[in-house]
Design a protein around this motif. Sequence first.
Motif, PDB file in Angstrom:
ATOM      1  N   ARG A 122       0.537  -1.051   0.182  1.00  0.00           N
ATOM      2  CA  ARG A 122       0.559  -0.420  -0.197  1.00  0.00           C
ATOM      3  C   ARG A 122       0.168   1.755   0.400  1.00  0.00           C
ATOM      4  N   LEU A 128      -0.890  -4.892   7.707  1.00  0.00           N
ATOM      5  CA  LEU A 128      -2.368  -4.838   8.306  1.00  0.00           C
ATOM      6  C   LEU A 128      -1.559  -5.873   9.768  1.00  0.00           C
ATOM      7  N   MET A 157     -11.135  -1.290  10.248  1.00  0.00           N
ATOM      8  CA  MET A 157     -11.087  -0.248   9.287  1.00  0.00           C
ATOM      9  C   MET A 157     -12.124   0.760   9.777  1.00  0.00           C
ATOM     10  N   SER A 158     -12.108   2.448   9.990  1.00  0.00           N
ATOM     11  CA  SER A 158     -12.903   3.064  10.719  1.00  0.00           C
ATOM     12  C   SER A 158     -12.703   4.222  10.185  1.00  0.00           C
ATOM     13  N   ARG A 160     -11.457   6.868   7.386  1.00  0.00           N
ATOM     14  CA  ARG A 160     -10.540   7.053   6.624  1.00  0.00           C
ATOM     15  C   ARG A 160      -9.130   6.058   6.816  1.00  0.00           C
ATOM     16  N   GLY A 161      -8.596   5.590   8.018  1.00  0.00           N
ATOM     17  CA  GLY A 161      -8.406   4.894   8.209  1.00  0.00           C
ATOM     18  C   GLY A 161      -8.390   3.062   8.609  1.00  0.00           C
ATOM     19  N   TYR A 162      -7.159   2.848   9.404  1.00  0.00           N
ATOM     20  CA  TYR A 162      -7.287   1.275  10.495  1.00  0.00           C
ATOM     21  C   TYR A 162      -7.099   2.151  12.259  1.00  0.00           C
ATOM     22  N   TRP A 180      -3.797   5.304  15.776  1.00  0.00           N
ATOM     23  CA  TRP A 180      -4.891   5.240  14.644  1.00  0.00           C
ATOM     24  C   TRP A 180      -3.211   5.098  13.234  1.00  0.00           C
ATOM     25  N   ASP A 182      -2.913   5.592   9.229  1.00  0.00           N
ATOM     26  CA  ASP A 182      -3.554   5.579   7.644  1.00  0.00           C
ATOM     27  C   ASP A 182      -3.857   4.980   6.583  1.00  0.00           C
ATOM     28  N   LYS A 183      -4.864   4.758   5.989  1.00  0.00           N
ATOM     29  CA  LYS A 183      -5.376   3.589   4.704  1.00  0.00           C
ATOM     30  C   LYS A 183      -4.226   3.018   4.479  1.00  0.00           C
ATOM     31  N   GLY A 184      -2.549   3.588   4.321  1.00  0.00           N
ATOM     32  CA  GLY A 184      -2.011   3.881   3.916  1.00  0.00           C
ATOM     33  C   GLY A 184      -0.558   2.761   4.727  1.00  0.00           C
TER      34      GLY A 184
END
Length: 191
Positions: A122, A128, A157-158, A160-162, A180, A182-184
């Motif tokens: 990503r 993950l 997932m929550s 815009r991110g994890y 928290w 981010d998506k990356g």
Amino acid sequence: MRKPIFTAALVLAGALLSSAAEAKVPAFNASCPGRVSVHADEGGPIFVNGREARLKRFNNNYYEARLGRLSISVSVNRDGSPDVSYTGPGGANGVCRVKGDRAAQMQDEDGGGSGEGRPRRRSDGVSLGMMPAYCRGEASAQFRVRPSRITTNRPFMSGRGYVVQGNYPDGKGTSVFNCWFDKGGNFVSIN
């Protein structure tokens, strides 16, 4: 009889010492929980927070750098990219985030990593599967609790991110926190 054995032992000790000095670590930059930064030049040395660390080679794929009570472990993957972790005073430990690793560079060169045999990622953030361990390291540094006393759950997932939820026992019960990303997969904050 004793002299040849003694000479052979000295030669062996010299070979072992010279192999530790010739460690071939990959070039990388990494950030670890607790504000620890790591920089390595191709072939060494390794710098921890700007100071040169003592480097030890265990085999062609595993190295350790020590600076005081801080130990940096570097494991080299088959594609040449490093996995970096640390152990510090008081039982602090965690997974370090490698910036600009070889797999991410290959993805950039290929326009997204769609080439045959090239790994897909990503971004240069943590995967993950590594998020709970990275979160545990950040929580250990933030709350000054041994990582072995911290429990972290799987990321979900929550927005815009994890988020990775965790807890640890304190003197009054159990404290709960969230990490928290981010998506990356880049660490954003802990609260």
